[in-house]
Design a protein around this motif. Structure first.
Motif, PDB file in Angstrom:
ATOM      1  N   LEU A  26       0.759  -1.514  -0.247  1.00 55.46           N
ATOM      2  CA  LEU A  26      -0.129  -0.028   0.204  1.00 55.46           C
ATOM      3  C   LEU A  26       0.699   1.566  -0.510  1.00 55.46           C
ATOM      4  N   SER A  27       1.940   1.111   0.930  1.00 56.25           N
ATOM      5  CA  SER A  27       3.372   2.007   0.534  1.00 56.25           C
ATOM      6  C   SER A  27       3.233   3.081  -0.944  1.00 56.25           C
ATOM      7  N   GLN A  28       3.792   1.775  -1.366  1.00 58.62           N
ATOM      8  CA  GLN A  28       4.143   1.708  -3.114  1.00 58.62           C
ATOM      9  C   GLN A  28       2.978   2.969  -3.788  1.00 58.62           C
ATOM     10  N   VAL A  29       1.356   2.026  -3.716  1.00 58.46           N
ATOM     11  CA  VAL A  29       0.102   3.137  -4.288  1.00 58.46           C
ATOM     12  C   VAL A  29       0.589   4.480  -3.289  1.00 58.46           C
ATOM     13  N   PHE A  30       0.536   4.471  -2.472  1.00 59.96           N
ATOM     14  CA  PHE A  30       0.731   6.014  -2.021  1.00 59.96           C
ATOM     15  C   PHE A  30       1.565   7.108  -2.205  1.00 59.96           C
ATOM     16  N   LYS A  31       2.710   6.319  -2.262  1.00 63.99           N
ATOM     17  CA  LYS A  31       3.827   6.840  -3.368  1.00 63.99           C
ATOM     18  C   LYS A  31       3.750   7.582  -4.622  1.00 63.99           C
ATOM     19  N   ALA A  32       2.772   6.377  -5.010  1.00 61.14           N
ATOM     20  CA  ALA A  32       2.593   7.086  -6.447  1.00 61.14           C
ATOM     21  C   ALA A  32       1.422   7.950  -6.857  1.00 61.14           C
ATOM     22  N   LEU A  33       0.819   7.844  -5.614  1.00 59.12           N
ATOM     23  CA  LEU A  33      -0.023   9.082  -6.148  1.00 59.12           C
ATOM     24  C   LEU A  33       0.433  10.825  -4.720  1.00 59.12           C
ATOM     25  N   SER A  60       0.198  16.478 -23.552  1.00 62.44           N
ATOM     26  CA  SER A  60      -0.939  18.230 -23.319  1.00 62.44           C
ATOM     27  C   SER A  60      -1.211  19.029 -22.466  1.00 62.44           C
ATOM     28  N   ALA A  61      -1.213  18.639 -21.149  1.00 59.00           N
ATOM     29  CA  ALA A  61      -1.725  18.804 -19.940  1.00 59.00           C
ATOM     30  C   ALA A  61      -0.258  19.901 -19.220  1.00 59.00           C
ATOM     31  N   PHE A  62       0.963  19.255 -19.201  1.00 59.26           N
ATOM     32  CA  PHE A  62       2.083  19.726 -18.661  1.00 59.26           C
ATOM     33  C   PHE A  62       3.357  20.158 -19.895  1.00 59.26           C
ATOM     34  N   GLU A  63       3.833  20.838 -19.202  1.00 66.99           N
ATOM     35  CA  GLU A  63       4.629  20.875 -20.100  1.00 66.99           C
ATOM     36  C   GLU A  63       6.361  20.109 -19.434  1.00 66.99           C
ATOM     37  N   LEU A  64       6.164  18.954 -19.360  1.00 66.65           N
ATOM     38  CA  LEU A  64       7.371  18.440 -18.966  1.00 66.65           C
ATOM     39  C   LEU A  64       7.196  17.636 -20.879  1.00 66.65           C
ATOM     40  N   SER A  65       8.744  16.569 -20.479  1.00 66.46           N
ATOM     41  CA  SER A  65       8.712  15.629 -22.218  1.00 66.46           C
ATOM     42  C   SER A  65       7.955  14.319 -21.867  1.00 66.46           C
ATOM     43  N   GLN A  66       7.318  14.139 -23.017  1.00 62.85           N
ATOM     44  CA  GLN A  66       6.498  12.555 -23.490  1.00 62.85           C
ATOM     45  C   GLN A  66       7.228  12.113 -22.805  1.00 62.85           C
ATOM     46  N   PRO A  67       8.757  11.276 -22.693  1.00 59.93           N
ATOM     47  CA  PRO A  67       9.477  10.965 -21.840  1.00 59.93           C
ATOM     48  C   PRO A  67       8.676  10.822 -20.148  1.00 59.93           C
ATOM     49  N   THR A  68       8.630  11.936 -19.703  1.00 64.91           N
ATOM     50  CA  THR A  68       8.658  11.866 -18.462  1.00 64.91           C
ATOM     51  C   THR A  68       7.457  11.210 -17.850  1.00 64.91           C
ATOM     52  N   ILE A  69       6.089  11.613 -19.079  1.00 61.23           N
ATOM     53  CA  ILE A  69       4.827  11.461 -18.673  1.00 61.23           C
ATOM     54  C   ILE A  69       5.016   9.939 -18.942  1.00 61.23           C
ATOM     55  N   LYS A  74       3.579   4.889 -16.469  1.00 59.67           N
ATOM     56  CA  LYS A  74       4.217   3.491 -16.421  1.00 59.67           C
ATOM     57  C   LYS A  74       4.538   3.183 -14.022  1.00 59.67           C
ATOM     58  N   VAL A  75       4.522   4.210 -13.781  1.00 61.72           N
ATOM     59  CA  VAL A  75       4.415   3.873 -12.518  1.00 61.72           C
ATOM     60  C   VAL A  75       3.012   3.609 -11.765  1.00 61.72           C
ATOM     61  N   LEU A  82      -4.042   2.356 -13.081  1.00 57.01           N
ATOM     62  CA  LEU A  82      -4.260   2.573 -14.384  1.00 57.01           C
ATOM     63  C   LEU A  82      -3.895   1.305 -14.942  1.00 57.01           C
ATOM     64  N   THR A  83      -4.962   1.447 -16.268  1.00 55.56           N
ATOM     65  CA  THR A  83      -4.508   0.525 -17.446  1.00 55.56           C
ATOM     66  C   THR A  83      -4.795   0.929 -18.116  1.00 55.56           C
ATOM     67  N   SER A  84      -4.719   0.162 -19.317  1.00 54.35           N
ATOM     68  CA  SER A  84      -3.680   1.280 -21.160  1.00 54.35           C
ATOM     69  C   SER A  84      -4.539   0.232 -21.910  1.00 54.35           C
ATOM     70  N   GLU A  85      -4.854   0.472 -23.158  1.00 58.80           N
ATOM     71  CA  GLU A  85      -5.029  -0.055 -24.232  1.00 58.80           C
ATOM     72  C   GLU A  85      -4.312   0.883 -25.338  1.00 58.80           C
ATOM     73  N   ARG A  86      -4.296   0.095 -26.641  1.00 54.91           N
ATOM     74  CA  ARG A  86      -3.262   0.855 -27.630  1.00 54.91           C
ATOM     75  C   ARG A  86      -4.301   0.620 -28.554  1.00 54.91           C
ATOM     76  N   ARG A  87      -4.138   1.709 -29.135  1.00 52.94           N
ATOM     77  CA  ARG A  87      -4.663   1.510 -30.095  1.00 52.94           C
ATOM     78  C   ARG A  87      -5.012   2.531 -31.231  1.00 52.94           C
ATOM     79  N   ALA A  88      -4.154   1.549 -32.844  1.00 44.12           N
ATOM     80  CA  ALA A  88      -3.146   2.489 -33.683  1.00 44.12           C
ATOM     81  C   ALA A  88      -2.134   2.492 -32.890  1.00 44.12           C
ATOM     82  N   SER A  89      -1.409   4.250 -33.660  1.00 45.47           N
ATOM     83  CA  SER A  89      -0.711   5.011 -32.509  1.00 45.47           C
ATOM     84  C   SER A  89      -0.817   4.844 -31.232  1.00 45.47           C
ATOM     85  N   TRP A  90      -2.504   5.479 -30.716  1.00 48.89           N
ATOM     86  CA  TRP A  90      -2.348   6.260 -29.224  1.00 48.89           C
ATOM     87  C   TRP A  90      -2.626   4.924 -28.671  1.00 48.89           C
ATOM     88  N   VAL A  91      -1.984   5.195 -26.883  1.00 47.27           N
ATOM     89  CA  VAL A  91      -2.386   4.464 -26.150  1.00 47.27           C
ATOM     90  C   VAL A  91      -3.540   5.515 -25.082  1.00 47.27           C
TER      91      VAL A  91
END
Length: 113
Positions: A26-33, A60-69, A74-75, A82-91
């Motif tokens: 649980l500490s890992q979850v709270f650390k992520a948040l 687009s909501a951040f002034e951060l690089s794509q690798p940082t986002i 990932k964390v 979170l869960t993700s799904e790839r659709r064509a070139s977007w996730v």
């Protein structure tokens, strides 16, 4: 042990103390948040129409690089928020409602405690 398995068997904090294994997971979850960017990402995903959002909209909501986002996403996926799904070139990202529900239940402490 998966995050959701730990959460499902975790009693509310006011009922009995967490054991060391549950507390560690649980500490890992709270650390992520606890990171402001990740908390904002969760908020963006949760508030987006349809309950899912394209990574392009998150970036687009951040002034951060794509690798940082990508690192922050990932964390959040690794801790089961979170869960993700790839659709064509977007996730596309969605919240795992059970994970947030279990965190909420864990922290639901009566005001008389």
């Amino acid at each position: 042990m998966e995050l959701l398995e730990i959460l499902e068997c975790s009693p509310p904090l006011a009922r009995e103390p967490l054991d060391a294994e549950r507390a560690a997971v649980l500490s890992q979850v709270f650390k992520a948040l606890g990171d402001p960017v990740r908390l904002r990402i969760v908020s963006i995903v949760a508030s987006h129409a349809g309950g899912e959002v394209c990574v392009c909209d998150i970036t687009s909501a951040f002034e951060l690089s794509q690798p940082t986002i990508s690192h922050h996403l990932k964390v959040l996926k690794e801790v089961g928020l979170l869960t993700s799904e790839r659709r064509a070139s977007w996730v596309y990202y969605r919240l795992v409602p059970e994970a947030l529900g279990e965190l909420s239940a864990l922290l639901n402490v009566p005001s008389t405690v």
